[in-house]
Design a protein around this motif. Structure first.
Motif, mmCIF file in Angstrom:
data_model
loop_
_atom_site.group_PDB
_atom_site.id
_atom_site.type_symbol
_atom_site.label_atom_id
_atom_site.label_comp_id
_atom_site.label_asym_id
_atom_site.label_seq_id
_atom_site.Cartn_x
_atom_site.Cartn_y
_atom_site.Cartn_z
ATOM 1 N N UNK A 99 -2.236 -42.723 9.635
ATOM 2 C CA UNK A 99 -2.769 -42.746 8.516
ATOM 3 C C UNK A 99 -2.360 -41.460 7.720
ATOM 4 N N UNK A 100 -2.225 -40.405 8.345
ATOM 5 C CA UNK A 100 -2.250 -39.230 7.828
ATOM 6 C C UNK A 100 -3.264 -38.576 6.929
ATOM 7 N N UNK A 121 -1.662 -48.021 2.480
ATOM 8 C CA UNK A 121 -0.711 -47.366 2.074
ATOM 9 C C UNK A 121 0.637 -48.064 1.909
ATOM 10 N N UNK A 122 0.766 -49.386 1.377
ATOM 11 C CA UNK A 122 1.689 -50.062 1.027
ATOM 12 C C UNK A 122 2.634 -50.037 -0.406
ATOM 13 N N UNK A 123 1.844 -49.174 -1.187
ATOM 14 C CA UNK A 123 2.153 -48.808 -2.448
ATOM 15 C C UNK A 123 2.575 -50.376 -3.046
ATOM 16 N N UNK A 128 4.446 -39.420 2.809
ATOM 17 C CA UNK A 128 5.427 -38.477 3.620
ATOM 18 C C UNK A 128 5.300 -38.202 4.875
ATOM 19 N N UNK A 129 4.197 -37.964 5.381
ATOM 20 C CA UNK A 129 3.618 -37.842 6.888
ATOM 21 C C UNK A 129 3.375 -39.002 7.598
ATOM 22 N N UNK A 130 3.710 -40.255 7.115
ATOM 23 C CA UNK A 130 3.202 -41.542 7.889
ATOM 24 C C UNK A 130 3.828 -41.252 9.328
#
Length: 624
Positions: free
Chosen positions: A275-276, A46-48, A124-126
């Motif tokens: 992680x969400x 999730x680091x984009x 968003x929900x990290x």
């Protein structure tokens, strides 16, 4: 080699100073969050595009203590330090590091610069682990010495307590042993993992005893059950409500933390808080305790003065089931964002979810989002272009909110002790008719928002910003704008009845303004703290066994003899195939025989006491 390359990136990325300021601003320094992700081991995707950089950052906290403990060695290498490419680091670069340190220590610049990076690069929900600990937030407000005090040496003596993310176990708690709760991975669909809690047979037996204790209406029975099973989750939740009603807030909060500790000990190894992508179905009764414990815990955190930590728990609840939102935390997340001054998160949530969730149709988002844009426009450290754009968005959205929900203005001003001018007071658009004509469901939403967030609107600067927009809306109403007619049409069609999760949220929030507006079909049924308003489509995995005795079928004479002789049973073994008439007569005869035998036993056991003898014959004289 990666470690040396990461050291070369220090002047540009400002990462090394943040590791020393992990207890600083809430949004400044994301090193601890990266370190927590390395511990979690499930959030590396999730680091984009920044995964390589963040992976290097996760290694740096181990190097900082060594470098900070050797200042002399650092002075010797100021002019000769080389990186892997053979390039020397000169004094000018070191001076740049000092200047960057000064910039980060500036409280006005650090949160915005770092906060923008965190907001844009992460989901968003990290959820960040360091923001789940209220002590970290209290340290930022009051300092570590004031918060910890003499706790540091005591914590070293705790050897048996596990390190947890949701709560900090206390020495006063009972020693934890397996309670019979486990978590199972059901399936994985489209990168989303669905989990569920499971109750083993021994835990089910304790659950049945708990339901009996609740039906007895005696809290002492729950206390006795907890003495035998100190980590039974539903008992902890129910007893916490009892303590809160008795104004014992400290004990109520402690019981909720014990429940969270018990549930976290049962986590699946793959279950991730950050992680969400992990889901729990609220329709399963075993999962509801986790939702309710998290919600009650964040309410205690908000009252304790830790809105940033409460916001992180709110994001965690929303990430467990964002589609259904069983506790309707969307009605609360805007308030916590404003309290924690996380304006960028609130505006980003509105922008990303408005298209498919219609957040603007909720009064809380309709009013809180423009308020967040207004606060962003007041931050002088932002560029002038961003501030002007925020002012424009705030003006447009607040006018739409006033047109869509005109019944919010007058109660909001009344709670803020603000007297509106004569034009606003006399105009029927914002008058009493606007509140009377709205549906009960919309009245519950507006009452909930006004009762919860009115303190955020008391700022004189906010009122000065609100006033011209109210007059602009009145001008649009008088001009017959189409937006006004469309909003009135929407109010009549929508908000006919509130869904069950909104009722559940209002009950848990205990806002008297909204609770008074609940319908009769909700208030007339009993509401239990361990499971308020269970879903109508529940997925039940096990059921409570039926009672074997049927006292309702007994006669008054049988109940009378049972009160005298608890072992007396007139009915005996009831025949289930009672169609046989002869069998029914035989049962009647046996019942009469038992009754006569019970009466003989009772009469035989009656003992008459003789009157006491007076051993003093001289006392029979005169009374005087």
């Amino acid at each position: 080699i990666p470690a040396e390359e990461s050291e070369d990136e220090l002047p540009a990325g400002e990462e090394r100073p943040d590791t020393r300021l992990s207890e600083g601003d809430a949004a400044g320094g994301n090193q601890q969050g990266n370190k927590d992700r390395s511990k979690e081991g499930a959030v590396t995707e999730e680091t984009d595009g920044d995964g390589h950089r963040e992976g290097q950052e996760a290694e740096q906290p181990d190097q900082t203590p060594a470098s900070s403990n050797k200042p002399r060695k650092k002075k010797k290498k100021r002019k000769t330090k080389k990186n892997s490419a053979g390039e020397t680091v000169e004094d000018n670069d070191l001076e740049d590091i000092d200047s960057l340190l000064e910039r980060i220590e500036d409280p006005g610049l650090a949160p915005q610069s770092q906060g923008g990076i965190i907001t844009e690069s992460r989901p968003l929900l990290y959820v960040e682990h360091r923001n789940l600990n209220p002590e970290n937030e209290l340290k930022r407000y009051f300092g570590a010495r004031a918060v910890l005090g003499d706790q540091r040496p005591r914590q070293r003596q705790r050897q048996y307590v596990r390190s947890m993310w949701l709560t900090a176990p206390k020495n006063t708690w009972p020693r934890y042993s397996k309670t019979g709760i486990t978590m199972q991975l059901l399936d994985t669909r489209r990168g989303v993992q669905h989990f569920t809690f499971e109750h083993h047979r021994e835990y089910q037996q304790v659950q049945f005893k708990f339901l009996d204790a609740v039906e007895s209406m005696d809290p002492n029975n729950i206390v006795l059950l907890l003495q035998m099973n100190p980590y039974h989750v539903d008992s902890l939740l129910q007893l916490s409500d009892v303590c809160r009603m008795q104004e014992d807030q400290e004990m109520a909060r402690d019981l909720i933390e014990q429940a969270l500790y018990s549930l976290e000990c049962a986590f699946h190894p793959v279950f991730s808080l950050t992680s969400g992508t992990c889901r729990l179905d609220y329709r399963r009764p075993e999962n509801r305790a986790f939702f309710l414990a998290l919600f009650k815990h964040l309410m205690f955190l908000e009252k304790r003065g830790c809105p940033r930590t409460a916001l992180e728990f709110c994001k965690l609840i929303l990430s467990l089931d964002p589609e259904n939102d069983p506790l309707c935390v969307l009605l609360l997340i805007d308030f916590l964002s404003l309290r924690a001054r996380e304006y960028t998160f609130l505006t980003r949530l509105f922008q990303e979810w408005e298209s498919h969730r219609n957040l603007s149709q909720l009064p809380n988002f309709a009013f809180s989002v423009p308020l967040a844009y207004f606060f962003l426009s007041q931050q002088e450290e932002r560029p002038e272009l961003e501030r002007s754009q925020a002012r424009e968005r705030a003006a447009r959205l607040i006018q739409l909110a006033l047109i869509m929900f005109p019944s919010v203005l007058m109660p909001l001003l009344d709670h803020c002790s603000v007297q509106p001018d004569a034009r606003v007071t006399s105009h029927p658009f914002f008058g009493l008719n606007a509140q009377i004509s709205q549906s009960p469901a919309l009245n519950q939403l507006t009452s909930l928002y006004v009762g919860r967030t009115h303190a955020l609107w008391k700022d004189p600067a906010v009122m000065a910003w609100l006033e011209p927009h109210v007059h602009e809306v009145l001008r649009m109403v008088e001009a017959g704008d189409t937006l006004v007619r469309e909003a009135e049409h929407k109010r009549k069609i929508r908000y006919q009845s509130a869904p069950r999760n909104i009722y559940r949220h209002i009950i848990l929030s205990e806002m008297k303004e909204a609770t008074a507006a609940l319908p009769l079909d909700v208030t007339s049924q009993p509401v239990m703290g361990f499971d308020p308003l269970p879903p109508l489509d529940s997925i039940v995995s096990y059921t409570r066994p039926e009672r074997t005795n049927h006292p309702s079928n007994e006669s008054s004479l049988s109940l009378f003899f049972r009160s005298l002789l608890p072992n007396f049973n007139l009915q005996g073994d009831i025949r289930h195939n009672g169609d046989d008439e002869a069998g029914a007569v035989q049962d009647l005869n046996q019942g009469v025989n038992r009754l006569m035998a019970a009466m003989r036993d009772m009469l035989a056991n009656i003992q008459f006491q003789e009157p006491p003898r007076d051993d003093n014959p001289e006392g029979d004289g005169d009374w005087d």
